[in-house]
Design a protein around this motif. Sequence first.
Motif, mmCIF file in Angstrom:
data_model
loop_
_atom_site.group_PDB
_atom_site.id
_atom_site.type_symbol
_atom_site.label_atom_id
_atom_site.label_comp_id
_atom_site.label_asym_id
_atom_site.label_seq_id
_atom_site.Cartn_x
_atom_site.Cartn_y
_atom_site.Cartn_z
ATOM 1 N N LYS A 116 0.849 -1.180 0.000
ATOM 2 C CA LYS A 116 0.000 0.000 0.000
ATOM 3 C C LYS A 116 0.886 1.232 0.000
ATOM 4 O O LYS A 116 1.980 1.232 0.568
ATOM 5 C CB LYS A 116 -0.887 0.021 1.239
ATOM 6 C CG LYS A 116 -1.892 -1.114 1.325
ATOM 7 C CD LYS A 116 -2.844 -0.950 2.482
ATOM 8 C CE LYS A 116 -2.196 -0.653 3.775
ATOM 9 N NZ LYS A 116 -1.903 -1.650 4.722
ATOM 10 N N GLU A 117 0.386 2.277 -0.630
ATOM 11 C CA GLU A 117 1.098 3.549 -0.623
ATOM 12 C C GLU A 117 1.333 3.963 0.831
ATOM 13 O O GLU A 117 0.439 3.866 1.665
ATOM 14 C CB GLU A 117 0.267 4.608 -1.358
ATOM 15 C CG GLU A 117 1.006 5.894 -1.578
ATOM 16 C CD GLU A 117 0.224 6.860 -2.456
ATOM 17 O OE1 GLU A 117 0.796 7.897 -2.801
ATOM 18 O OE2 GLU A 117 -0.945 6.585 -2.793
ATOM 19 N N GLY A 118 2.557 4.354 1.142
ATOM 20 C CA GLY A 118 2.898 4.754 2.499
ATOM 21 C C GLY A 118 3.545 3.650 3.322
ATOM 22 O O GLY A 118 4.142 3.922 4.364
ATOM 23 N N ASP A 119 3.409 2.372 2.872
ATOM 24 C CA ASP A 119 4.107 1.281 3.563
ATOM 25 C C ASP A 119 5.609 1.543 3.513
ATOM 26 O O ASP A 119 6.086 2.314 2.681
ATOM 27 C CB ASP A 119 3.839 -0.068 2.878
ATOM 28 C CG ASP A 119 2.456 -0.624 3.156
ATOM 29 O OD1 ASP A 119 1.732 -0.063 3.997
ATOM 30 O OD2 ASP A 119 2.099 -1.632 2.499
ATOM 31 N N SER A 120 6.336 0.876 4.365
ATOM 32 C CA SER A 120 7.790 0.979 4.357
ATOM 33 C C SER A 120 8.380 -0.417 4.170
ATOM 34 O O SER A 120 7.933 -1.367 4.810
ATOM 35 C CB SER A 120 8.272 1.588 5.671
ATOM 36 O OG SER A 120 9.651 1.815 5.628
ATOM 37 N N VAL A 121 9.363 -0.527 3.268
ATOM 38 C CA VAL A 121 10.016 -1.804 3.003
ATOM 39 C C VAL A 121 11.470 -1.687 3.448
ATOM 40 O O VAL A 121 12.217 -0.870 2.904
ATOM 41 C CB VAL A 121 9.959 -2.165 1.501
ATOM 42 C CG1 VAL A 121 10.704 -3.466 1.231
ATOM 43 C CG2 VAL A 121 8.517 -2.252 1.015
ATOM 44 N N PRO A 122 11.889 -2.491 4.437
ATOM 45 C CA PRO A 122 13.296 -2.470 4.820
ATOM 46 C C PRO A 122 14.137 -3.205 3.775
ATOM 47 O O PRO A 122 13.858 -4.359 3.460
ATOM 48 C CB PRO A 122 13.327 -3.188 6.169
ATOM 49 C CG PRO A 122 12.087 -4.028 6.195
ATOM 50 C CD PRO A 122 11.094 -3.381 5.269
ATOM 51 N N ASP A 136 15.064 2.077 5.018
ATOM 52 C CA ASP A 136 13.614 1.916 4.945
ATOM 53 C C ASP A 136 13.110 2.698 3.746
ATOM 54 O O ASP A 136 13.218 3.926 3.705
ATOM 55 C CB ASP A 136 12.948 2.401 6.238
ATOM 56 C CG ASP A 136 13.270 1.474 7.407
ATOM 57 O OD1 ASP A 136 13.286 0.248 7.196
ATOM 58 O OD2 ASP A 136 13.514 1.971 8.518
ATOM 59 N N ALA A 137 12.588 1.978 2.770
ATOM 60 C CA ALA A 137 12.119 2.587 1.530
ATOM 61 C C ALA A 137 10.598 2.690 1.569
ATOM 62 O O ALA A 137 9.900 1.687 1.711
ATOM 63 C CB ALA A 137 12.572 1.752 0.338
#
Length: 155
Positions: A116-122, A136-137
């Motif tokens: 989802k928009e706004g999630d963060s992916v390490p 964290d992207a």
Amino acid sequence: MKHLSLLAAGLLVSLGALAGAADNVTVQEPYVRLAPPNAPATGAFMVIKNNGDKDVKVVKASNPASKVTELHNHINEGGVMKMRPVQAIDVKAKGEAVLKPGSLHVMLIDLKGPMKEGDSVPITLTFDDGSSKQVDAKVVRPTANPMPAPMEHKH
């Protein structure tokens, strides 16, 4: 006791080696492009700055959001743009590597679930000396390319 001191010294040297390149690298503006529903893959982009005096290479990336993570580049092959995996991304001493759409990037392949928009992916970047850095992207919606202004035809 002497063996314990040698073991502790060896451990400190090992930890120092793991810190290495990652200590001299900063990452700016990391983001993951929001994938369309049911898309199997997406890309991650960022600016990797090397503040150190030695060239470094990013040799691996990993993340928990996809089953496969690869370093990629776009190449022009016979007039056709194609994505290809690369072994490493070079970051020159006191320089930077810009990972952007249509160029170098990190591919997140076989996504484990929708983002989802706004999630963060390490995303963990691993360097050629074995050190690593996690960033964290943020997941962002791709911006539409602006349409060129209509051409005016005068007679």
